[in-house]
Enzyme design. Structure first.
Site, short mmCIF file in Angstrom:
data_model
loop_
_atom_site.label_atom_id
_atom_site.label_comp_id
_atom_site.label_asym_id
_atom_site.label_seq_id
_atom_site.Cartn_x
_atom_site.Cartn_y
_atom_site.Cartn_z
N LYS A 110 2.06 -10.16 -1.30
CA LYS A 110 0.77 -10.76 -1.64
C LYS A 110 0.82 -11.44 -3.01
O LYS A 110 1.53 -10.98 -3.92
CB LYS A 110 -0.29 -9.65 -1.62
CG LYS A 110 -1.73 -10.08 -1.75
CD LYS A 110 -2.61 -8.86 -1.57
CE LYS A 110 -4.09 -9.15 -1.70
NZ LYS A 110 -4.91 -7.93 -1.47
N SER A 145 -8.32 -8.62 1.65
CA SER A 145 -7.73 -9.75 0.97
C SER A 145 -6.25 -9.96 1.25
O SER A 145 -5.67 -10.95 0.83
CB SER A 145 -7.95 -9.60 -0.54
OG SER A 145 -7.40 -8.38 -1.02
N SER A 187 -8.66 -3.99 2.15
CA SER A 187 -7.88 -5.21 2.04
C SER A 187 -6.54 -5.19 2.75
O SER A 187 -5.94 -6.24 2.97
CB SER A 187 -7.67 -5.58 0.57
OG SER A 187 -8.89 -5.97 -0.01
#
Length: 484
Positions: A84, A160, A184
């Protein structure tokens, strides 16, 4: 997208590592197979943002040389993984999806990246996320644009860690490294049809000082946990065993054994279909029933309960504590979020306004008290079966559209948010499809009993199957990655 049946990228992480360790394939061949898959599908989903092709090939070639010299290549030998955009990879910008940070080159790997690399895994690319992880649940960043759900371009992949969810689901990597402070990792896993783990707070070492030498505030320190995504629960377990441990860069990480004492059979599971009583979609309720039946078939004692402890109180405390932490930097953060990117957080702060010192002190006491209530609940029921999100995958940007959309998403996330607040582990696992979209549930466990969650999730997977890898459903092409 031809040649899929015998392509290396279709194998699980465990199969890939065994093939490299046994000399059936080289790590370079494995990386090249995934790079070909990325070239084929990433233009359709825009999950990988900064492709590390040359670096990945170099790391794989070095692993092949060391293996040929007789060295142990590690339990994840040659296995590629995405990272990420929040999480530093040495020599590559950690952008957080913000144009201003496109030159923020990381001087060293973050602890979880270093642990995966030490186990033989190879970072192959950064993955997309909402700008600064604060722009909402949908994965869209100012720097890289929208990530598309491979099952349906009209639905969000979640966030996310949505870039990792979409990348793992489509076979661009068998493992993704995201993070989770309220869903997330688990929401992208559920929306993209893969598995995801949010570990106990303190299980994995981390260092979230990306923008400077100062650590974030207490809410971010206690809520954010790095966590893996994978297509199978066994691969999730492999990543868990590598990522767990201590590191001098993180004094919060504790040396707890990977596996706790066996529990007397049958293990009790509390099924709570509608946490807080705010409503649950019929397809989500059906997914929970399938999961409960699978667990019962595996010998678990599943008992449906009306609710979890103190959900609404925990949601309010979570919102106000985090708003208090964001408030001092809000003017600067708002500018970085870009036009419209501030809507989600602004609505959250209006709904849960920052607290003064006296109120914050009281809320910190509420936090501990809620954790105590959950510890007592999980003492009676070692596992909790509940929804990841109480609706099917929603349209992109619903949480930022208006107040009603914001409330729908906040309530949909409620069990994820509360379990992050409590700090306990949870595993998201697929349960099939409904209307062409993946469905999933989560299993929540006692602190540091990820092993119980993973074993129960494997029982569900054994009976309900694995959904990924999938080819992206045709839709609007997305922008491709940049080289790094």
């Amino acid at each position: 997208m031809s040649g899929r049946d015998d392509a290396l990228w279709t194998m699980t992480a465990g199969e890939q590592a065994r093939a490299v360790r046994d000399g059936e394939v080289t790590a370079v061949e494995l990386i090249d197979s995934h790079l070909e898959r990325i070239a084929a599908v990433n233009p359709h989903v825009n999950a990988v943002t900064q492709l590390m092709a040359d670096r990945a090939r170099e790391a794989a070639a070095d692993l092949d040389r060391r293996r040929a010299a007789g060295e142990d290549p590690g339990p994840l030998a040659g296995v590629p993984f995405t990272v990420k955009e929040t999480t530093p990879v040495e020599g590559v910008p950690t952008t957080l999806g913000v144009p201003r940070f496109r030159g923020l080159v990381a001087p060293a790997d973050a602890p979880p990246v270093a642990r995966l690399r030490a186990a033989g895994a190879v970072p192959i690319g950064h993955s997309n996320m909402p700008t600064l992880v604060l722009a909402g649940m949908h994965t869209r960043s100012e720097l890289f644009g929208d990530t598309v759900n491979p099952w349906d371009p009209a639905r969000t992949p979640g966030g996310s860690s949505g870039g990792d969810g979409a990348a793992v689901a489509t076979g661009m990597a068998p493992l993704g490294l995201g993070n989770d402070s309220g869903g997330s990792v688990r929401v992208p896993a559920a929306f993209c049809g893969v598995a995801g783990l949010k570990p106990t707070t303190g299980r994995f070492p981390a260092d979230h000082r990306v923008l400077g030498p100062e650590d974030p505030g207490p809410a971010a320190q206690a809520l954010v946990t790095d966590g893996p995504l994978a297509r199978t629960v066994d691969d999730l377990r492999r990543a868990f065993e590598v990522l767990a441990g201590t590191d001098p860069r993180d004094p919060r990480a504790v040396p707890v054994p990977l596996h706790g004492d066996p529990l007397p059979a049958p293990v009790r599971v509390a099924l709570v279909a509608d946490p807080g009583g705010h409503g649950v979609h019929p397809s989500v309720r059906a997914a929970l029933t399938r999961a409960a039946d699978a667990l019962a078939d595996a010998g678990y004692e599943v008992r449906e309960l009306p609710d979890v402890p103190r959900l609404d109180e925990a949601m309010e405390a979570y919102g106000r504590i985090t708003a208090t932490e964001f408030a001092p930097t809000w003017p600067a953060v708002r500018q970085l979020l870009g036009e419209g990117g501030d809507r989600y957080l602004r609505m959250a702060m209006e709904k849960h306004p920052p607290a003064d010192a006296a109120e914050l002190t009281r809320l910190m006491g509420v936090w501990l008290n809620v954790r105590r209530s959950w510890a007592e609940f999980l003492d009676a029921y070692p596992l909790l079966l509940g929804p990841v999100f109480t609706e099917p995958p929603v349209e992109p940007g619903l949480e930022s559209r208006d107040a009603d959309g914001h409330t729908r998403v906040e309530l949909g996330l409620r069990l994820c948010r509360v379990t992050s607040f409590v700090g306990v582990p949870a595993v998201a696992v697929p349960t099939g499809t409904d209307g062409g979209l993946p469905t999933g549930v989560q299993l929540v466990g006692r602190a540091f009993r990820e092993d119980l969650c993973l074993t129960a999730a494997r029982a569900i997977e054994d009976r309900l199957g694995v959904l990924a890898p999938v080819d992206p459903r045709p839709g609007t092409p997305a922008a491709g990655p940049s080289a790094a």
